[in-house]
Design a protein around this motif. Structure first.
Motif, short mmCIF file in Angstrom:
data_model
loop_
_atom_site.label_atom_id
_atom_site.label_comp_id
_atom_site.label_asym_id
_atom_site.label_seq_id
_atom_site.Cartn_x
_atom_site.Cartn_y
_atom_site.Cartn_z
N GLU A 59 0.83 -1.20 0.00
CA GLU A 59 0.00 0.00 0.00
C GLU A 59 0.86 1.25 0.00
N GLN A 60 2.01 1.18 0.72
CA GLN A 60 2.89 2.35 0.79
C GLN A 60 3.92 2.38 -0.35
N HIS A 61 4.27 1.18 -0.90
CA HIS A 61 5.28 1.10 -1.97
C HIS A 61 4.78 0.15 -3.05
N PRO A 62 3.75 0.56 -3.81
CA PRO A 62 3.10 -0.34 -4.77
C PRO A 62 3.99 -0.79 -5.92
N SER A 63 5.11 -0.15 -6.15
CA SER A 63 5.96 -0.54 -7.28
C SER A 63 7.17 -1.38 -6.84
N SER A 64 7.26 -1.72 -5.55
CA SER A 64 8.42 -2.47 -5.06
C SER A 64 8.40 -3.92 -5.56
N ILE A 65 9.41 -4.27 -6.34
CA ILE A 65 9.52 -5.65 -6.87
C ILE A 65 9.70 -6.65 -5.73
N ILE A 66 10.56 -6.30 -4.76
CA ILE A 66 10.84 -7.24 -3.66
C ILE A 66 9.59 -7.51 -2.84
N LEU A 67 8.83 -6.45 -2.55
CA LEU A 67 7.60 -6.66 -1.79
C LEU A 67 6.59 -7.50 -2.57
N LYS A 68 6.56 -7.32 -3.89
CA LYS A 68 5.66 -8.14 -4.72
C LYS A 68 6.11 -9.61 -4.71
N LEU A 69 7.43 -9.81 -4.67
CA LEU A 69 7.93 -11.19 -4.60
C LEU A 69 7.56 -11.84 -3.26
N PHE A 70 7.57 -11.03 -2.21
CA PHE A 70 7.08 -11.55 -0.93
C PHE A 70 5.60 -11.91 -1.03
N HIS A 71 4.86 -11.12 -1.77
CA HIS A 71 3.44 -11.40 -1.98
C HIS A 71 3.27 -12.74 -2.70
N VAL A 72 4.16 -13.00 -3.66
CA VAL A 72 4.15 -14.30 -4.36
C VAL A 72 4.36 -15.43 -3.35
N GLU A 73 5.33 -15.25 -2.45
CA GLU A 73 5.60 -16.29 -1.44
C GLU A 73 4.36 -16.57 -0.59
N ILE A 74 3.65 -15.50 -0.23
CA ILE A 74 2.42 -15.68 0.55
C ILE A 74 1.41 -16.50 -0.24
N TYR A 75 1.24 -16.14 -1.52
CA TYR A 75 0.30 -16.89 -2.38
C TYR A 75 0.68 -18.38 -2.41
N ILE A 76 1.97 -18.65 -2.57
CA ILE A 76 2.42 -20.05 -2.68
C ILE A 76 2.15 -20.79 -1.36
#
Length: 470
Positions: A59-76
């Motif tokens: 929400e605070q850093h919507p373009s962060s690649i690393i945070l999005k990769l963490f989001h992928v880990e959560i999905y997995i």
């Protein structure tokens, strides 16, 4: 993907983040703070908090690649694989040379049991890394994929590559030895560990594993030396003291074994294993009072440990105190009514006490739980014969014959039963079968069916069989 260490700044960030969650006040964190917070929660298994941190971070850093990769880990982790794939595809367009994208793709493939494809994907990631640490991590992941496919030789190769880059990766070391053991290559495992110890002489884990290999090969003096070196390397290494105790038991040095087991009790919380071994050692030394005291400590520490209850029961069995043995095996059954060994002991003790109905019940339960040993079938048959349940005993023996065809002990019992039931033709058939299989076992008839054994018709069949065999 690299993450900074959790220093005082990170502790401050964690405190600040958790305070924010409690108060619902939204505070700002830079993206690296979120990365460290999320990584901390992942490493400590606090996935719910990691998920909240990912959400707030994006929400605070919507373009962060690393945070999005963490989001992928959560999905997995949540088995939301289509969502994970979709997000990874978007990230690939943005950063096609980011090795973490391939690592996460491999994780999805692995979850789908597509391990060969996962390995190919991880090898692509290998070509994109720029540090030995990242290479070591990837070698370990490839090794795990080969383990999933039971390709132990290939797995071993990659775990060795991992260890060559990170000699303190004990997880890789354990996996290498696991592969050697599965391939029954104990001597090769010893050679490997000795080479590793030449470079890392104070590695307690390697000494411990070396001792276990020698123990498997029953080379107890070398196993003992290896465990002693493990203890020299780390004098608080509980596992090494336990293994050293086991070796000393094999060498019949029971007093020394007890000393080592006692060290583990001083170093850590008491374990049922150590207490049980101490009890066994005292029993071997003839210190019965101490032995049974430690057996009781064992079941107090872990009431579900069957070996503890079995040791108590067998202790009283050997003393011929069958009533006490029965009392404690009943207690064990009340805790775990599906333990085969408990029911087997229950049946045997009742048989010794001449409680035939209870003995038969115990043998039946043992069979119902999948213990199909010949001894169990025969013991139940004998109990049923003792109760006069001849037809039930015959049915039991016919079932036993399906597992143990052409077994003389079964045939003689069936012969005696059918003669008792006045089914003489069946009696002749099974008696002749028994005599053909093993003529020496005809004493079974005398023990279980003395009146039948003395009947002239039966005596003649046995006599004729003996003449024919000469």
């Amino acid at each position: 993907m690299e993450f900074s260490q959790h220093d005082d700044d990170n502790n401050y960030s964690l405190t600040k983040f958790e305070s924010m969650l409690k108060t619902n006040n939204v505070l700002f964190f830079d993206s690296s703070e979120f990365e460290n917070i999320i990584q901390f929660y992942f490493e400590n298994g606090r996935i719910a908090l990691a998920k909240k941190a990912v959400k707030l971070g994006l929400e605070q850093h919507p373009s962060s690649i690393i945070l999005k990769l963490f989001h992928v880990e959560i999905y997995i982790l949540e088995d939301k694989l289509p969502q994970a794939e979709k997000l990874l595809d978007e990230l690939y367009i943005l950063e096609p040379s980011n090795e973490e994208i391939y690592i996460q793709k491999a994780s999805i493939l692995s979850k789908r049991d597509e391990h060969e494809k996962a390995i190919d994907t991880l090898k692509i990631a290998l070509n994109l890394t720029d540090s030995d640490e990242d290479d070591a991590d990837l070698f370990a992941l490839i090794g795990m994929e080969y383990l999933f496919m039971d390709q132990f030789e290939n797995a071993k190769t990659y775990f060795i590559k991992c260890l060559e880059l990170d000699f303190e990766d004990y997880s890789a070391l354990y996996n290498i030895i696991y592969c050697f053991e599965f391939l029954d290559l104990n001597e090769e495992a010893i050679d490997f560990l000795n080479r590793y110890l030449d470079e890392n002489p104070y590695c307690e884990v390697a000494w411990h594993q070396l001792g276990k290999q020698y123990f498997t090969l029953k080379d107890y003096p070398k196993a003992l030396a290896a465990f002693e070196f493990a203890i020299i390397s780390d004098d608080t290494f509980v596992g090494a003291y336990l293994e050293k105790g086991k070796v000393l038991e094999k060498m019949k040095k029971y007093d020394e074994a007890i000393e080592n087991y006692n060290v583990t009790l001083a170093l850590d919380e008491p374990t049922s294993f150590a207490l049980l071994r101490i009890g066994n050692c005292y029993e071997k030394l003839g210190s019965d009072d101490l032995a049974v005291q430690y057996y009781f400590k064992t079941v107090h520490e872990d009431p579900l440990l069957d070996k503890g209850w079995i040791s108590i029961t067998r202790f009283y069995n050997k003393k011929k105190d069958y009533h006490k043995a029965l009392y404690y095996i009943n207690k064990a059954i009340n805790i775990d009514g599906d333990n085969v060994m408990y029911w087997k002991l229950y049946a045997q003790i009742n048989h010794r006490l001449n409680f035939i109905e209870e003995a038969e019940r115990g043998y039946k339960k043992t069979l119902d739980l999948g213990n199909y040993e010949l001894e169990t079938w025969l013991a139940r048959a004998d109990a049923l014969i003792g109760l006069g349940e001849y037809e039930a005993s015959a049915f039991n023996l016919i079932q036993a014959a399906e597992f143990y065809p052409e077994t003389a002990e079964i045939e003689y019992r069936l012969a005696g039963i059918y003669y008792t039931l006045l089914e003489n033709e069946k009696g002749h058939y099974h008696l002749k079968n028994g005599l053909l299989l093993d003529s020496e076992f005809h004493f079974i008839l005398q023990e279980l069916f003395p009146l039948i054994a003395d009947h002239q018709m039966v005596v003649n069949i046995i006599s004729n069989s003996k003449k024919a065999s000469k």
